[in-house]
Design an enzyme around this catalytic site. Structure first.
Site, PDB file in Angstrom:
ATOM      1  N   GLU A  57       0.785  -1.185   0.125  1.00 58.31           N
ATOM      2  CA  GLU A  57       0.061   0.089   0.011  1.00 58.31           C
ATOM      3  C   GLU A  57       1.021   1.330   0.111  1.00 58.31           C
ATOM      4  O   GLU A  57       0.433   2.176  -0.735  1.00 58.31           O
ATOM      5  CB  GLU A  57      -0.989   0.057   1.040  1.00 58.31           C
ATOM      6  CG  GLU A  57      -2.020  -1.205   1.209  1.00 58.31           C
ATOM      7  CD  GLU A  57      -1.303  -2.271   1.930  1.00 58.31           C
ATOM      8  OE1 GLU A  57      -2.377  -2.934   2.736  1.00 58.31           O
ATOM      9  OE2 GLU A  57      -0.259  -2.744   1.901  1.00 58.31           O
ATOM     10  N   LEU A 302      10.474 -41.002   5.063  1.00 58.44           N
ATOM     11  CA  LEU A 302       9.729 -39.760   5.621  1.00 58.44           C
ATOM     12  C   LEU A 302       8.502 -39.444   4.662  1.00 58.44           C
ATOM     13  O   LEU A 302       7.465 -39.071   5.248  1.00 58.44           O
ATOM     14  CB  LEU A 302      10.681 -38.779   5.680  1.00 58.44           C
ATOM     15  CG  LEU A 302      10.282 -37.470   5.802  1.00 58.44           C
ATOM     16  CD1 LEU A 302       9.599 -37.218   7.319  1.00 58.44           C
ATOM     17  CD2 LEU A 302      11.466 -36.598   5.956  1.00 58.44           C
TER      18      LEU A 302
END
Length: 366
Positions: A57, A302
């Site tokens: 902004e 994993l």
């Protein structure tokens, strides 16, 4: 129900494209884009480039200069209302004298969560919220995961042959996919706050887990390197320990903890789950370190554990046009799924060619 015009959509789409420019650099802050429109003309635009620097902004207001008074501002995420490393953007919009602010998504961060919108409304500025919200949520999936679920968004990357193999029986795996696919993985790494692997991969491949593509403009930022190493088998000679940046090792037993710390690693002890390092505890700790997106590059143990424990948000599978045969290693080592009903269904969200390989992106169904 809030109404938006085709012109509104065009300006928010512009703001989204601006936000994407922060893909590799804005972390751990959310990627945000902003467009300032006055009398139907774009008079200013900006995006959040680097954490600690001006927000989207402010950059857009600066670009608009004295043409900002009475303008409509399109911003992808609710303007912040609190002092962090920079002053609040909502206050800057009030001080600039804008007439309206159109927001893609209300910020669920507890530090904001509607307060920015309330500040704007209290100053008499009209606000409309929800324009292209789904697109904003996709862009900010990592940030939103961290602030709403206390864990990062997890992408599991695998490279396999057409018959689903990731290595020969000898462990040889470099390289299954081609150069274009490996370059694509570099982009996945660059957008991630951490790259996670298991000790088996470290022992087999000695990976660096870094972004090495000079064409990717990520500044000096490197993802955290994370190793799940239950019994601290990490070699002191591992390449990643000699590299700049931080290596985190999550373990269950103390072992050579001090020696690894002396070698430059940070060693964190957590509980175990199903005989492995508790991945949920690891993700929670990474969220506390402001990691939004995790890329997992690991072997079948994993990878299978993460799938079985519903800790994968997105699968990215690169398939090479080869058949590696039966004496090979598969992608996932899971619990004993013995019936078709045990299968894990996937929702395929994207399939495309990357060089000679095929990239499949999917989410776990349900």
């Amino acid at each position: 129900m809030t109404e938006f015009s085709a012109t509104d959509c065009a300006h928010m789409a512009h703001a989204l494209r601006l936000a994407e420019r922060g893909l590799y650099t804005a972390h751990p802050n959310p990627m945000v884009g902003c467009v300032v429109v006055r009398d139907g003309e774009v008079v200013g635009e900006g995006w959040h480039k680097i954490a600690g620097e001006e927000h989207a902004e402010i950059n857009a207001l600066d670009a608009a200069g004295d043409r900002v008074s009475g303008a409509t501002v399109y911003v992808t995420l609710e303007p912040c209302s609190h002092h962090g490393k920079t002053p609040p953007c909502a206050t800057a919009l009030v001080d600039a004298g804008v007439a309206e602010v159109v927001v893609g998504l209300q910020d669920p961060n507890p530090k904001v969560n509607g307060e920015g919108l309330e500040l704007l409304a209290a100053a008499g500025i009209q606000t409309r919220v929800g324009l292209m919200q789904g697109e904003v949520e996709k862009l900010l999936c990592g940030f939103l995961s961290r602030v709403t679920r206390d864990r990062p968004f997890v992408r599991l990357k695998m490279a396999s042959s057409l018959d689903g193999c990731i290595a020969m029986s000898s462990g040889e795996s470099q390289w299954i996919t081609g150069a274009d696919a490996r370059s694509d993985v570099q982009r996945l790494r660059a957008r991630s706050g951490a790259i996670v692997t298991g000790i088996g991969t470290v022992l087999a491949d000695d990976p660096s887990l870094t972004v090495r593509d000079a064409a990717i403009d990520s500044g000096d930022r490197q993802p955290l390197r994370v190793v799940l190493d239950k019994n601290l088998r990490m070699p002191l000679s591992a390449e990643m320990l000699a590299l700049p940046g931080k290596t985190l090792i999550y373990c269950v037993s103390d072992g050579k903890r001090q020696a690894l710390a002396n070698a430059g690693a940070e060693v964190i002890k957590v509980d175990q789950h199903d005989g492995l390092v508790d991945a949920s505890a690891v993700l929670y700790d990474l969220a506390n370190r402001e990691v939004n997106d995790v890329l997992v590059e690991a072997g079948p143990t994993l990878a299978g554990s993460l799938i079985a424990n519903d800790l994968v948000d997105e699968l990215v599978i690169y398939q090479s046009p080869h058949i590696m045969g039966s004496e090979t290693m598969g992608m996932f080592r899971t619990p004993a799924w013995t019936e078709l009903a045990d299968r894990q269904a996937l929702d395929i969200i994207d399939v495309r060619r990357v060089g000679t390989d095929t990239r499949i992106m999917a989410r776990l169904a349900g």
